[in-house]
Design a protein around this motif. Structure first.
Motif, PDB file in Angstrom:
ATOM      1  N   ASN A 295      -6.651  13.870  -6.044  1.00  0.00           N
ATOM      2  CA  ASN A 295      -5.445  14.049  -4.951  1.00  0.00           C
ATOM      3  C   ASN A 295      -6.070  14.115  -3.582  1.00  0.00           C
ATOM      4  N   PHE A 296      -7.076  15.130  -3.376  1.00  0.00           N
ATOM      5  CA  PHE A 296      -7.851  15.016  -2.111  1.00  0.00           C
ATOM      6  C   PHE A 296      -8.320  13.647  -1.673  1.00  0.00           C
ATOM      7  N   PHE A 297      -9.198  12.763  -2.993  1.00  0.00           N
ATOM      8  CA  PHE A 297      -9.495  11.546  -2.502  1.00  0.00           C
ATOM      9  C   PHE A 297      -8.607  10.468  -2.289  1.00  0.00           C
ATOM     10  N   LEU A 298      -7.384  10.669  -2.698  1.00  0.00           N
ATOM     11  CA  LEU A 298      -6.271   9.809  -2.467  1.00  0.00           C
ATOM     12  C   LEU A 298      -5.676  10.101  -0.899  1.00  0.00           C
ATOM     13  N   ILE A 299      -5.971  11.203  -0.507  1.00  0.00           N
ATOM     14  CA  ILE A 299      -5.669  11.706   1.043  1.00  0.00           C
ATOM     15  C   ILE A 299      -6.414  10.893   1.756  1.00  0.00           C
ATOM     16  N   ILE A 300      -7.965  11.003   1.459  1.00  0.00           N
ATOM     17  CA  ILE A 300      -8.838  10.529   2.467  1.00  0.00           C
ATOM     18  C   ILE A 300      -9.042   8.911   2.254  1.00  0.00           C
ATOM     19  N   ALA A 301      -8.843   8.628   1.151  1.00  0.00           N
ATOM     20  CA  ALA A 301      -9.132   7.131   1.066  1.00  0.00           C
ATOM     21  C   ALA A 301      -7.955   6.287   1.192  1.00  0.00           C
ATOM     22  N   MET A 302      -6.736   6.807   0.591  1.00  0.00           N
ATOM     23  CA  MET A 302      -5.537   5.838   0.590  1.00  0.00           C
ATOM     24  C   MET A 302      -4.781   6.118   1.848  1.00  0.00           C
ATOM     25  N   VAL A 303      -4.211   7.460   1.911  1.00  0.00           N
ATOM     26  CA  VAL A 303      -3.264   7.924   2.882  1.00  0.00           C
ATOM     27  C   VAL A 303      -3.767   7.644   4.332  1.00  0.00           C
ATOM     28  N   LEU A 304      -5.123   8.197   4.474  1.00  0.00           N
ATOM     29  CA  LEU A 304      -5.743   8.364   6.016  1.00  0.00           C
ATOM     30  C   LEU A 304      -6.418   6.771   6.103  1.00  0.00           C
ATOM     31  N   GLY A 305      -7.091   6.399   5.161  1.00  0.00           N
ATOM     32  CA  GLY A 305      -7.803   5.128   5.300  1.00  0.00           C
ATOM     33  C   GLY A 305      -7.122   3.829   5.334  1.00  0.00           C
ATOM     34  N   ILE A 306      -6.299   3.690   4.434  1.00  0.00           N
ATOM     35  CA  ILE A 306      -5.405   2.636   4.255  1.00  0.00           C
ATOM     36  C   ILE A 306      -4.045   2.627   5.039  1.00  0.00           C
ATOM     37  N   ASP A 307      -3.330   3.490   4.705  1.00  0.00           N
ATOM     38  CA  ASP A 307      -2.024   3.545   5.062  1.00  0.00           C
ATOM     39  C   ASP A 307      -2.026   4.103   6.811  1.00  0.00           C
TER      40      ASP A 307
ATOM     41  N   SER B  72       0.840  -1.179  -0.062  1.00  0.00           N
ATOM     42  CA  SER B  72       0.113  -0.085   0.097  1.00  0.00           C
ATOM     43  C   SER B  72       1.092   1.201  -0.047  1.00  0.00           C
ATOM     44  N   TYR B  73       1.735   1.385   0.822  1.00  0.00           N
ATOM     45  CA  TYR B  73       2.947   2.544   0.924  1.00  0.00           C
ATOM     46  C   TYR B  73       3.535   2.721  -0.708  1.00  0.00           C
ATOM     47  N   LEU B  74       3.806   1.651  -1.281  1.00  0.00           N
ATOM     48  CA  LEU B  74       4.421   1.679  -2.536  1.00  0.00           C
ATOM     49  C   LEU B  74       3.352   2.411  -3.769  1.00  0.00           C
ATOM     50  N   VAL B  75       2.258   1.811  -3.437  1.00  0.00           N
ATOM     51  CA  VAL B  75       1.122   2.271  -4.419  1.00  0.00           C
ATOM     52  C   VAL B  75       0.887   3.839  -4.080  1.00  0.00           C
ATOM     53  N   THR B  76       0.982   4.230  -2.963  1.00  0.00           N
ATOM     54  CA  THR B  76       0.699   5.464  -2.578  1.00  0.00           C
ATOM     55  C   THR B  76       1.865   6.599  -3.255  1.00  0.00           C
ATOM     56  N   ILE B  77       2.928   6.059  -3.474  1.00  0.00           N
ATOM     57  CA  ILE B  77       4.055   6.685  -3.933  1.00  0.00           C
ATOM     58  C   ILE B  77       3.679   7.185  -5.592  1.00  0.00           C
ATOM     59  N   ILE B  78       3.187   5.999  -5.957  1.00  0.00           N
ATOM     60  CA  ILE B  78       2.751   6.069  -7.585  1.00  0.00           C
ATOM     61  C   ILE B  78       1.682   6.938  -7.843  1.00  0.00           C
ATOM     62  N   LEU B  79       0.464   6.464  -7.132  1.00  0.00           N
ATOM     63  CA  LEU B  79      -0.907   6.829  -7.580  1.00  0.00           C
ATOM     64  C   LEU B  79      -1.036   8.207  -7.715  1.00  0.00           C
TER      65      LEU B  79
END
Length: 225
Positions: free
Chosen positions: A78-90, A48-55
């Motif tokens: 980008n805002f959706f990535l922050i909410i769903a990926m960084v905060l939600g998953i990571d 998930s961390y590696l995907v966050t770098i690329i997305l």
């Protein structure tokens, strides 16, 4: 050749915000990856961390394929990535945010995703819709110029009903694709994204319905050109 700092200083406010969000998201993925190698037990979501770098740079990849996204569309992404990926998953907010004894962050994210994707759908429609040919009478203007006749021009107009249908379809499609991503992530990375609030189909359908309702309500207000 201009330096990156010089080019950045010439950007508009929205362009600067877009790139700051991209860099911030990607940097967070790098930091989480670094923490993983220090404490793999606590920071155990390396894929998930590696995907966050690329997305964040997916829009640049799509631009290479001649599909250019507007700056506003990229900011929403980008805002959706922050909410769903960084905060939600990571950072695991999907499990840690509890409201009235119920893991609620997942439904909050999917409801907000309906709003975000509705605006994205409208942005895509405004940006890529070719419009239709209209015959415009230029006799009055031509008389002054010493010529006469009609001309055909293309205007980017569409019926609000069509826009409403397009936005709703885009929201539901995006919600379904996200569920496909969650399923794939669970299968490949051993996650439990589809089992946060209810097993299997119950959670999946709840997510899609939440996004669809939010997208439906948003589309009512933004459907007009």
């Amino acid at each position: 050749m201009k330096s990156p700092i010089k080019k950045f200083s010439n950007f508009s406010f929205s362009q600067k915000l877009n790139w700051l969000l991209k860099i911030g998201i990607s940097l967070s993925g790098l930091i989480f990856t670094f923490l993983h190698f220090i404490d793999p037990t606590t920071w155990h979501k390396l894929p998930s961390y590696l995907v966050t770098i690329i997305l964040p740079f997916i829009p640049e990849l799509l631009a290479k394929l001649n599909f250019k996204a507007t700056t506003r569309l990229q900011i929403a992404f980008n805002f959706f990535l922050i909410i769903a990926m960084v905060l939600g998953i990571d950072l695991d907010w999907y499990k840690s945010i509890i409201i009235m004894g119920y893991p609620s962050y997942d439904k909050i994210v999917h409801t907000l995703s309906g709003v975000f994707t509705a605006f994205c759908g409208k942005e895509i429609l405004d940006h890529f819709y070719d419009g239709k040919d209209l015959v415009v009478n230029h006799r009055a203007a031509s008389a002054k110029a010493g010529s006469s006749g009609q001309s055909t021009i293309k205007r980017k107009i569409y019926h609000s009903g069509f826009a409403f249908l397009f936005i709703i379809c885009f929201v539901v499609f995006t919600a379904a694709m996200w569920e496909c991503f969650e399923f794939t992530y669970d299968q490949l990375c051993g996650g439990h994204m589809q089992e946060l609030n209810a097993p299997g189909v119950g959670d999946t359908m709840g997510d899609i319905i939440s996004a669809s309702i939010a997208g439906f309500l948003t589309a009512i207000f933004i459907r007009k050109k």
